[in-house]
Design an enzyme around this catalytic site. Structure first.
Site, PDB file in Angstrom:
ATOM      1  N   LYS A  70     -26.135 -15.277  -6.547  1.00 39.06           N
ATOM      2  CA  LYS A  70     -26.738 -14.081  -6.843  1.00 39.06           C
ATOM      3  C   LYS A  70     -26.282 -13.084  -5.675  1.00 39.06           C
ATOM      4  O   LYS A  70     -26.589 -13.185  -4.587  1.00 39.06           O
ATOM      5  CB  LYS A  70     -27.993 -14.218  -6.781  1.00 39.06           C
ATOM      6  CG  LYS A  70     -28.846 -13.138  -7.125  1.00 39.06           C
ATOM      7  CD  LYS A  70     -30.487 -13.480  -7.407  1.00 39.06           C
ATOM      8  CE  LYS A  70     -31.314 -12.460  -7.805  1.00 39.06           C
ATOM      9  NZ  LYS A  70     -31.279 -11.178  -6.744  1.00 39.06           N
ATOM     10  N   LEU A 128     -34.758 -11.293 -13.498  1.00 41.42           N
ATOM     11  CA  LEU A 128     -34.705 -12.984 -13.551  1.00 41.42           C
ATOM     12  C   LEU A 128     -36.245 -13.131 -12.801  1.00 41.42           C
ATOM     13  O   LEU A 128     -36.598 -12.775 -11.794  1.00 41.42           O
ATOM     14  CB  LEU A 128     -33.719 -13.292 -12.700  1.00 41.42           C
ATOM     15  CG  LEU A 128     -32.157 -13.133 -12.944  1.00 41.42           C
ATOM     16  CD1 LEU A 128     -31.343 -13.279 -12.087  1.00 41.42           C
ATOM     17  CD2 LEU A 128     -31.926 -13.988 -14.304  1.00 41.42           C
ATOM     18  N   ASP A 157       0.789  -1.098   0.068  1.00 42.46           N
ATOM     19  CA  ASP A 157      -0.199   0.134  -0.248  1.00 42.46           C
ATOM     20  C   ASP A 157       0.858   1.153   0.142  1.00 42.46           C
ATOM     21  O   ASP A 157       0.613   2.316  -0.709  1.00 42.46           O
ATOM     22  CB  ASP A 157      -0.826   0.011   1.233  1.00 42.46           C
ATOM     23  CG  ASP A 157      -1.826  -1.128   1.258  1.00 42.46           C
ATOM     24  OD1 ASP A 157      -2.784  -1.202   1.877  1.00 42.46           O
ATOM     25  OD2 ASP A 157      -1.632  -1.894   0.290  1.00 42.46           O
ATOM     26  N   GLU A 186     -23.470  -6.281 -10.156  1.00 43.46           N
ATOM     27  CA  GLU A 186     -23.962  -5.812  -8.796  1.00 43.46           C
ATOM     28  C   GLU A 186     -23.070  -5.179  -7.969  1.00 43.46           C
ATOM     29  O   GLU A 186     -21.957  -5.626  -7.960  1.00 43.46           O
ATOM     30  CB  GLU A 186     -24.374  -7.189  -8.055  1.00 43.46           C
ATOM     31  CG  GLU A 186     -25.412  -6.940  -7.071  1.00 43.46           C
ATOM     32  CD  GLU A 186     -27.067  -6.995  -7.677  1.00 43.46           C
ATOM     33  OE1 GLU A 186     -26.994  -7.238  -8.953  1.00 43.46           O
ATOM     34  OE2 GLU A 186     -27.838  -6.698  -6.800  1.00 43.46           O
ATOM     35  N   GLU A 236     -24.389 -19.822 -10.961  1.00 46.59           N
ATOM     36  CA  GLU A 236     -23.353 -18.319 -10.287  1.00 46.59           C
ATOM     37  C   GLU A 236     -24.233 -17.886  -9.240  1.00 46.59           C
ATOM     38  O   GLU A 236     -25.383 -18.009  -8.798  1.00 46.59           O
ATOM     39  CB  GLU A 236     -23.235 -17.366 -11.420  1.00 46.59           C
ATOM     40  CG  GLU A 236     -24.392 -16.869 -11.978  1.00 46.59           C
ATOM     41  CD  GLU A 236     -23.805 -15.937 -13.256  1.00 46.59           C
ATOM     42  OE1 GLU A 236     -22.763 -16.356 -13.945  1.00 46.59           O
ATOM     43  OE2 GLU A 236     -24.578 -15.094 -13.489  1.00 46.59           O
ATOM     44  N   ASP A 271       0.530   4.274  -2.477  1.00 49.04           N
ATOM     45  CA  ASP A 271       0.348   5.697  -2.268  1.00 49.04           C
ATOM     46  C   ASP A 271       1.310   6.587  -2.504  1.00 49.04           C
ATOM     47  O   ASP A 271       0.989   7.823  -3.009  1.00 49.04           O
ATOM     48  CB  ASP A 271       0.136   5.512  -0.653  1.00 49.04           C
ATOM     49  CG  ASP A 271      -1.364   4.945  -0.352  1.00 49.04           C
ATOM     50  OD1 ASP A 271      -1.449   4.815   0.911  1.00 49.04           O
ATOM     51  OD2 ASP A 271      -2.155   4.543  -1.027  1.00 49.04           O
ATOM     52  N   VAL A 286       3.850   1.639  -1.159  1.00 48.02           N
ATOM     53  CA  VAL A 286       4.537   2.079  -2.739  1.00 48.02           C
ATOM     54  C   VAL A 286       3.493   2.726  -3.478  1.00 48.02           C
ATOM     55  O   VAL A 286       3.500   3.756  -4.230  1.00 48.02           O
ATOM     56  CB  VAL A 286       4.966   0.809  -3.360  1.00 48.02           C
ATOM     57  CG1 VAL A 286       5.308   0.950  -4.943  1.00 48.02           C
ATOM     58  CG2 VAL A 286       6.164   0.274  -2.603  1.00 48.02           C
ATOM     59  N   LYS A 308     -34.202 -18.312  -5.114  1.00 48.21           N
ATOM     60  CA  LYS A 308     -34.153 -17.271  -3.984  1.00 48.21           C
ATOM     61  C   LYS A 308     -34.008 -18.222  -2.516  1.00 48.21           C
ATOM     62  O   LYS A 308     -34.719 -19.058  -2.290  1.00 48.21           O
ATOM     63  CB  LYS A 308     -35.157 -16.308  -3.691  1.00 48.21           C
ATOM     64  CG  LYS A 308     -35.336 -15.505  -5.115  1.00 48.21           C
ATOM     65  CD  LYS A 308     -34.318 -14.788  -5.244  1.00 48.21           C
ATOM     66  CE  LYS A 308     -34.084 -13.441  -4.264  1.00 48.21           C
ATOM     67  NZ  LYS A 308     -35.058 -12.269  -4.538  1.00 48.21           N
ATOM     68  N   LYS A 358     -28.160 -20.362 -15.669  1.00 48.01           N
ATOM     69  CA  LYS A 358     -28.608 -20.025 -16.865  1.00 48.01           C
ATOM     70  C   LYS A 358     -28.136 -20.899 -17.837  1.00 48.01           C
ATOM     71  O   LYS A 358     -27.056 -21.792 -17.717  1.00 48.01           O
ATOM     72  CB  LYS A 358     -27.395 -18.604 -17.064  1.00 48.01           C
ATOM     73  CG  LYS A 358     -27.755 -17.441 -16.320  1.00 48.01           C
ATOM     74  CD  LYS A 358     -26.894 -16.255 -16.389  1.00 48.01           C
ATOM     75  CE  LYS A 358     -26.956 -15.053 -15.759  1.00 48.01           C
ATOM     76  NZ  LYS A 358     -26.214 -14.189 -15.556  1.00 48.01           N
TER      77      LYS A 358
HETATM   78  C1  LIG Z   1     -29.580 -12.541 -17.303  1.00 45.99           C
HETATM   79  C2  LIG Z   1     -29.826 -11.262 -16.677  1.00 45.99           C
HETATM   80  C3  LIG Z   1     -31.297 -10.727 -16.762  1.00 45.99           C
HETATM   81  C4  LIG Z   1     -28.818 -10.046 -17.577  1.00 45.99           C
HETATM   82  N1  LIG Z   1     -29.174 -10.146 -18.888  1.00 45.99           N
HETATM   83  C5  LIG Z   1     -29.764  -8.872 -19.544  1.00 45.99           C
HETATM   84  O1  LIG Z   1     -30.221  -8.143 -18.558  1.00 45.99           O
HETATM   85  C6  LIG Z   1     -29.921  -8.822 -20.824  1.00 45.99           C
HETATM   86  C7  LIG Z   1     -30.625  -7.805 -21.381  1.00 45.99           C
HETATM   87  C8  LIG Z   1     -30.867  -7.785 -22.573  1.00 45.99           C
HETATM   88  C9  LIG Z   1     -30.502  -8.702 -23.532  1.00 45.99           C
HETATM   89  O2  LIG Z   1     -30.470  -8.479 -25.010  1.00 45.99           O
HETATM   90  C10 LIG Z   1     -31.574  -8.030 -25.245  1.00 45.99           C
HETATM   91  C11 LIG Z   1     -31.773  -6.922 -25.881  1.00 45.99           C
HETATM   92  C12 LIG Z   1     -33.019  -6.246 -26.472  1.00 45.99           C
HETATM   93  C13 LIG Z   1     -34.083  -6.786 -26.036  1.00 45.99           C
HETATM   94  C14 LIG Z   1     -34.318  -7.915 -25.216  1.00 45.99           C
HETATM   95  C15 LIG Z   1     -33.083  -8.606 -24.908  1.00 45.99           C
HETATM   96  C16 LIG Z   1     -29.951  -9.874 -23.026  1.00 45.99           C
HETATM   97  C17 LIG Z   1     -29.545 -10.118 -21.533  1.00 45.99           C
HETATM   98  C18 LIG Z   1     -29.414 -11.300 -15.127  1.00 45.99           C
HETATM   99  C19 LIG Z   1     -30.006 -10.407 -14.400  1.00 45.99           C
HETATM  100  C20 LIG Z   1     -29.739 -10.259 -12.961  1.00 45.99           C
HETATM  101  C21 LIG Z   1     -28.637 -11.110 -12.351  1.00 45.99           C
HETATM  102  C22 LIG Z   1     -28.201 -11.119 -11.182  1.00 45.99           C
HETATM  103  N2  LIG Z   1     -28.707 -10.471 -10.305  1.00 45.99           N
HETATM  104  N3  LIG Z   1     -27.034 -12.065 -10.889  1.00 45.99           N
HETATM  105  C23 LIG Z   1     -26.248 -12.687 -11.725  1.00 45.99           C
HETATM  106  N4  LIG Z   1     -25.372 -13.441 -11.440  1.00 45.99           N
HETATM  107  N5  LIG Z   1     -26.965 -12.867 -13.080  1.00 45.99           N
HETATM  108  C24 LIG Z   1     -28.003 -11.883 -13.468  1.00 45.99           C
HETATM  109  N6  LIG Z   1     -28.465 -12.020 -14.897  1.00 45.99           N
END
Ligand SMILES: CC(C)(CNC(=O)c1ccc(Oc2ccccc2)cc1)c1ccc2c(N)nc(N)nc2n1
Length: 326
Positions: A113, A82, A32, A168, A111, A36, A34, A309, A285
């Site tokens: 959340k 989602l 840290d 996030e 993955e 800074d 170096v 959830k 996904k």
């Molecule tokens: C999958 C997605 C919804 C992101 N993707 C998008 O937002 C997205 C948006 C337009 C896209 O293409 C389009 C373009 C135009 C119209 C419709 C879709 C594709 C993906 C999502 C949302 C929340 C998440 C979360 N809290 N944690 C993690 N780990 N993953 C997450 N992933």
């Protein structure tokens, strides 16, 4: 380039590399002290030569004066939400619908959340130009000045790409505990949880307050179609984000079947208390973009993803029990 210009360019490069190693890879390259010392040298050189201040210089992370308010920002691509699964049956229904639609030859990526605040980051030719909250999914608030104070958010990418990413912003558990202790010592109101603390920090008009809150981020999506970057699956997209210099959460795994997904969920239900940040679920996904395109979207969320959830904490029922017994 004269000697001062050379030194300013070199310091920008060094501090960008050291900052990435420390805040994104969690693998410091220098102490840290170096870091800074180099930062203070750059601050001094920029003070004497304001024309040499790069927009993406590490000295530009904490902005100047507090804002009057937040501008509205229309996302280039909707920030979709989602759909939720609350138990095994919901997950098996999700899996059954997918198999009916695209057959059995596909993989899931699971993955964590992260329990924070959804953000969108826009880069032009590799330089961070704007950051926004999710808002209603189409229009969010411009919180660029506050997001610049998050060291895990690169001010410059490793490639000069123009890209919009989603992730996030969150407050690590240790920062949350320290913040609430400091507030308790000053008799101030406490934050209920790290998510509220992160959201409250990013809603501050004065970037110096956000800068003091030790926020971090994980990036998990490219807005719109990843094909434009020569990627054809979610797993490859996450690797690509890492090569660009973004932090992505490493606790992700391929799951071939819904039983593997349930095993992943059980593992992290168990391990959740040992994570340095809070999670409120597991995101599942379908991996390949070709399959995602076949499955498509509802009005507000993809059909190829779901969020399991965790059950709400039972701490409330304990309090209610106490009330009922008195
Ligand atoms: C999958 C997605 C919804 C992101 N993707 C998008 O937002 C997205 C948006 C337009 C896209 O293409 C389009 C373009 C135009 C119209 C419709 C879709 C594709 C993906 C999502 C949302 C929340 C998440 C979360 N809290 N944690 C993690 N780990 N993953 C997450 N992933």
């Amino acid at each position: 380039m004269n000697d001062i210009e050379k030194r300013v360019a070199e310091l920008n490069q060094l501090l960008h590399k050291y900052g990435h190693a420390y805040y994104v890879l969690d693998k410091p390259l220098v102490s840290d002290a170096v870091y800074d010392q180099l930062l203070n040298e750059l601050i001094a050189l920029e003070k004497e030569n304001p024309s040499l201040i790069y927009p993406d210089s590490p000295t530009q992370r904490v902005g100047g004066v507090p804002l009057q308010g937040f501008k509205k920002v229309t996302h280039n691509y909707p920030m979709l939400s989602l759909s939720n699964a609350f138990g095994e049956e919901d997950l098996r229904d999700f899996d059954r619908k997918i198999r009916q639609s695209i057959g059995n030859d596909f993989s899931y990526v699971c993955e964590l959340k992260i329990d924070g605040l959804a953000i969108s980051l826009r880069y032009e030719n590799g330089v961070f130009v704007q950051g926004a909250t999710r808002g209603d999914g189409t229009v969010g608030e411009d919180i660029t000045a506050n997001l610049k104070t998050i060291h895990a958010i690169p001010l410059r990418l490793n490639e000069p790409v123009t890209i919009e990413v989603r992730g996030e912003a969150y407050m690590p558990k240790k920062s949350f505990e320290a913040l609430n202790k400091a507030r308790a010592d000053k008799g101030e109101e406490l934050f209920a949880n790290p998510r509220n603390a992160a959201a409250g920090s990013l809603r501050q008009l004065d970037p110096k307050i956000a800068a003091s809150r030790n926020l971090s981020t994980f990036i998990y999506a490219i807005g719109g179609d990843g094909e434009a970057y020569g990627i054809d699956s979610h797993a490859e997209m996450l690797d690509y984000l890492e090569t660009l210099g973004f932090p992505s959460n490493k606790e992700r795994e391929f799951c071939e079947t819904i039983d593997d997904v349930l095993a992943f969920i059980n593992k992290w239900t168990e391990n959740r208390p040992h994570l340095p940040y809070e999670i409120d679920g597991i995101v599942v996904k379908v991996n390949r973009y070709a399959h995602q395109d076949e499955l498509g979207y509802t009005a507000k969320s993809p059909r190829w993803a779901i969020a399991y959830k965790f059950p709400a904490e039972e701490v409330m029922t304990t309090l209610l029990d106490i009330e009922l017994t008195v």
